[in-house]
Motif scaffolding. Structure first.
Motif, PDB file in Angstrom:
ATOM      1  N   LYS A  86       0.784  -1.088  -0.034  1.00 16.03           N
ATOM      2  CA  LYS A  86       0.127  -0.105  -0.043  1.00 16.03           C
ATOM      3  C   LYS A  86       0.952   1.394  -0.006  1.00 16.03           C
ATOM      4  CE  LYS A  86      -4.227  -1.734   1.958  1.00 16.03           C
ATOM      5  NZ  LYS A  86      -4.878  -2.336   0.707  1.00 16.03           N
ATOM      6  N   PHE A  87       0.434   2.225  -0.946  1.00 11.69           N
ATOM      7  CA  PHE A  87       1.182   3.310  -0.935  1.00 11.69           C
ATOM      8  C   PHE A  87       0.322   4.586  -0.820  1.00 11.69           C
ATOM      9  CE2 PHE A  87       3.947   0.365  -3.070  1.00 11.69           C
ATOM     10  CZ  PHE A  87       5.275   0.971  -2.944  1.00 11.69           C
ATOM     11  N   MET A  88       0.996   5.895  -0.694  1.00 15.14           N
ATOM     12  CA  MET A  88       0.508   7.078  -0.745  1.00 15.14           C
ATOM     13  C   MET A  88       1.494   8.075  -1.350  1.00 15.14           C
ATOM     14  SD  MET A  88      -2.366   6.829   1.175  1.00 15.14           S
ATOM     15  CE  MET A  88      -2.855   5.634   2.047  1.00 15.14           C
ATOM     16  N   SER A 105      -2.267  20.995  -9.847  1.00 13.77           N
ATOM     17  CA  SER A 105      -0.778  21.102  -9.715  1.00 13.77           C
ATOM     18  C   SER A 105      -0.174  19.796  -9.343  1.00 13.77           C
ATOM     19  CB  SER A 105      -0.439  22.468  -8.715  1.00 13.77           C
ATOM     20  OG  SER A 105      -0.844  21.998  -7.371  1.00 13.77           O
ATOM     21  N   HIS A 106      -0.782  18.971  -8.872  1.00 15.43           N
ATOM     22  CA  HIS A 106      -0.429  17.804  -8.057  1.00 15.43           C
ATOM     23  C   HIS A 106      -1.139  16.733  -8.575  1.00 15.43           C
ATOM     24  CE1 HIS A 106       1.772  20.692  -6.004  1.00 15.43           C
ATOM     25  NE2 HIS A 106       2.733  19.979  -5.571  1.00 15.43           N
ATOM     26  N   TYR A 107      -0.652  15.591  -8.791  1.00 20.24           N
ATOM     27  CA  TYR A 107      -1.126  14.152  -8.850  1.00 20.24           C
ATOM     28  C   TYR A 107      -0.930  13.247  -7.629  1.00 20.24           C
ATOM     29  CZ  TYR A 107      -2.373   9.611 -11.058  1.00 20.24           C
ATOM     30  OH  TYR A 107      -2.771   8.378 -11.391  1.00 20.24           O
ATOM     31  N   LEU A 108      -2.045  12.654  -7.116  1.00 17.91           N
ATOM     32  CA  LEU A 108      -1.995  11.906  -5.910  1.00 17.91           C
ATOM     33  C   LEU A 108      -2.726  10.643  -6.001  1.00 17.91           C
ATOM     34  CD1 LEU A 108      -1.052  12.125  -2.546  1.00 17.91           C
ATOM     35  CD2 LEU A 108      -3.532  12.969  -2.533  1.00 17.91           C
ATOM     36  N   ILE A 109      -1.625   9.534  -5.577  1.00 18.14           N
ATOM     37  CA  ILE A 109      -2.288   8.096  -5.662  1.00 18.14           C
ATOM     38  C   ILE A 109      -2.563   7.882  -4.226  1.00 18.14           C
ATOM     39  CG2 ILE A 109      -1.940   5.729  -5.951  1.00 18.14           C
ATOM     40  CD1 ILE A 109      -0.306   6.546  -8.676  1.00 18.14           C
ATOM     41  N   VAL A 110      -3.641   7.315  -3.731  1.00 18.40           N
ATOM     42  CA  VAL A 110      -4.028   6.836  -2.341  1.00 18.40           C
ATOM     43  C   VAL A 110      -4.500   5.368  -2.374  1.00 18.40           C
ATOM     44  CG1 VAL A 110      -5.674   7.285  -0.523  1.00 18.40           C
ATOM     45  CG2 VAL A 110      -5.078   9.317  -2.039  1.00 18.40           C
ATOM     46  N   GLN A 111      -3.705   4.464  -1.732  1.00 15.88           N
ATOM     47  CA  GLN A 111      -3.960   3.283  -1.751  1.00 15.88           C
ATOM     48  C   GLN A 111      -4.673   2.573  -0.389  1.00 15.88           C
ATOM     49  OE1 GLN A 111      -0.583   1.114  -3.388  1.00 15.88           O
ATOM     50  NE2 GLN A 111      -1.299   1.546  -5.121  1.00 15.88           N
ATOM     51  N   SER A 120     -11.931  13.403   3.276  1.00 13.88           N
ATOM     52  CA  SER A 120     -11.621  12.053   3.353  1.00 13.88           C
ATOM     53  C   SER A 120     -11.531  11.303   1.794  1.00 13.88           C
ATOM     54  CB  SER A 120     -13.043  11.227   3.928  1.00 13.88           C
ATOM     55  OG  SER A 120     -13.242  11.673   5.147  1.00 13.88           O
ATOM     56  N   LEU A 121     -10.331  10.930   1.541  1.00 12.26           N
ATOM     57  CA  LEU A 121      -9.932  10.181   0.285  1.00 12.26           C
ATOM     58  C   LEU A 121      -9.895   8.478   0.512  1.00 12.26           C
ATOM     59  CD1 LEU A 121      -7.124  12.466  -0.479  1.00 12.26           C
ATOM     60  CD2 LEU A 121      -9.496  12.786  -1.206  1.00 12.26           C
ATOM     61  N   THR A 122     -10.751   7.989  -0.328  1.00 11.01           N
ATOM     62  CA  THR A 122     -10.820   6.417  -0.449  1.00 11.01           C
ATOM     63  C   THR A 122      -9.549   6.020  -1.411  1.00 11.01           C
ATOM     64  OG1 THR A 122     -12.420   6.615  -2.173  1.00 11.01           O
ATOM     65  CG2 THR A 122     -12.916   6.300   0.194  1.00 11.01           C
ATOM     66  N   PRO A 123      -9.182   4.945  -1.394  1.00 12.44           N
ATOM     67  CA  PRO A 123      -8.390   4.431  -2.453  1.00 12.44           C
ATOM     68  C   PRO A 123      -8.757   4.690  -3.823  1.00 12.44           C
ATOM     69  CG  PRO A 123      -8.565   2.834  -0.767  1.00 12.44           C
ATOM     70  CD  PRO A 123      -9.778   3.867  -0.415  1.00 12.44           C
ATOM     71  N   GLY A 124      -7.661   5.600  -4.450  1.00 11.25           N
ATOM     72  CA  GLY A 124      -7.946   6.130  -6.015  1.00 11.25           C
ATOM     73  C   GLY A 124      -6.854   7.091  -6.334  1.00 11.25           C
ATOM     74  N   ASP A 143     -11.174  14.387  -8.064  1.00 20.09           N
ATOM     75  CA  ASP A 143     -11.197  13.002  -8.582  1.00 20.09           C
ATOM     76  C   ASP A 143     -10.411  13.249  -9.960  1.00 20.09           C
ATOM     77  OD1 ASP A 143     -12.288  10.952 -10.666  1.00 20.09           O
ATOM     78  OD2 ASP A 143     -12.347   9.983  -8.359  1.00 20.09           O
ATOM     79  N   ALA A 144      -9.160  12.285 -10.024  1.00 16.18           N
ATOM     80  CA  ALA A 144      -8.348  12.646 -11.307  1.00 16.18           C
ATOM     81  C   ALA A 144      -9.148  12.316 -12.585  1.00 16.18           C
ATOM     82  CB  ALA A 144      -7.034  11.824 -11.116  1.00 16.18           C
ATOM     83  N   ASN A 145     -10.190  11.151 -12.473  1.00  9.41           N
ATOM     84  CA  ASN A 145     -10.715  10.500 -13.643  1.00  9.41           C
ATOM     85  C   ASN A 145     -11.993  11.678 -14.201  1.00  9.41           C
ATOM     86  OD1 ASN A 145      -9.226   8.393 -14.072  1.00  9.41           O
ATOM     87  ND2 ASN A 145     -10.235   7.351 -12.505  1.00  9.41           N
ATOM     88  N   THR A 146     -12.706  11.910 -13.350  1.00  6.67           N
ATOM     89  CA  THR A 146     -13.844  12.875 -13.442  1.00  6.67           C
ATOM     90  C   THR A 146     -13.779  14.326 -13.370  1.00  6.67           C
ATOM     91  OG1 THR A 146     -14.708  12.715 -11.121  1.00  6.67           O
ATOM     92  CG2 THR A 146     -15.245  10.812 -12.800  1.00  6.67           C
TER      93      THR A 146
END
Length: 191
Positions: A86-88, A105-111, A120-124, A143-146
């Motif tokens: 698992k990563f952040m 300005s930034h991209y973030l992956i939450v696992q 609150s950020l769920t995995p995504g 949300d990066a996709n939408t």
């Protein structure tokens, strides 16, 4: 018969004492083995900084943001891992020439579930951008996709002798902060 009850022959005494010592040694050995195994395993909930190789395999050279594939700047990558997959992690987006310019300005992956300020950020996968407001940054998460907004928080100036970082996720054991420049947003990890 009552005189012989409770009496132990010399041979039985030696064997009984030897068996007792062996039993104690076995118990001590089991405890020492258990302690060594416990110390060799990372403690549950212990996060560490992700290394460069892990970040390169996790973060994209071009992040998908809505319908665009925006370049990232790998030298700004930062993240943490629980050591069990698992990563952040996040990275700066190079948005010049994209419709995201000025918004993200930034991209973030939450696992794993993550609370960033009041958001609150769920995995995504997420993107965020900020505007300066007084002596703070107003940071908006999407949300990066939408492109749907997830919420916003204020990043406050970090106290103490803190260097400037384009982006850094500190481990919970050290600071539990996402750092942008000289500003930080506190976070908490869920399970």
């Amino acid at each position: 018969m009552s005189h012989t009850m409770g009496k132990v022959s010399p041979q039985q005494g030696r064997c009984g004492a030897r068996a007792g010592r062996m039993s104690r040694l076995g118990s001590i050995g089991a405890v020492l083995l258990w302690i060594s195994v416990a110390l060799a395993q990372p403690a549950a909930g212990t996060w560490r900084a992700a290394n460069e190789k892990e970040l390169k395999s996790l973060l994209p050279a071009r992040a998908t943001v809505e319908k665009e594939h925006i370049e990232t700047e790998m030298r700004t990558a930062s993240g943490i891992t629980d050591g069990h997959g698992k990563f952040m992690a996040g990275i700066v987006l190079i948005t010049a020439g994209y419709s995201a310019d000025g918004k993200y300005s930034h991209y973030l992956i939450v696992q794993a579930p993550m609370q960033v300020g009041q958001v609150s950020l769920t995995p995504g996968e997420y993107v965020f951008g900020w505007q300066r407001e007084g002596d703070a940054l107003h940071v908006h998460f999407y949300d990066a996709n939408t492109g749907a907004e997830r919420g916003s928080v204020f990043a406050k100036r970090l106290e103490g002798n803190v260097g400037v970082e384009s982006f850094k996720i500190w481990t919970p054991q050290t600071r539990s902060v996402i750092q942008l420049g000289r500003f930080g947003i506190p976070y908490h990890l869920g399970k």
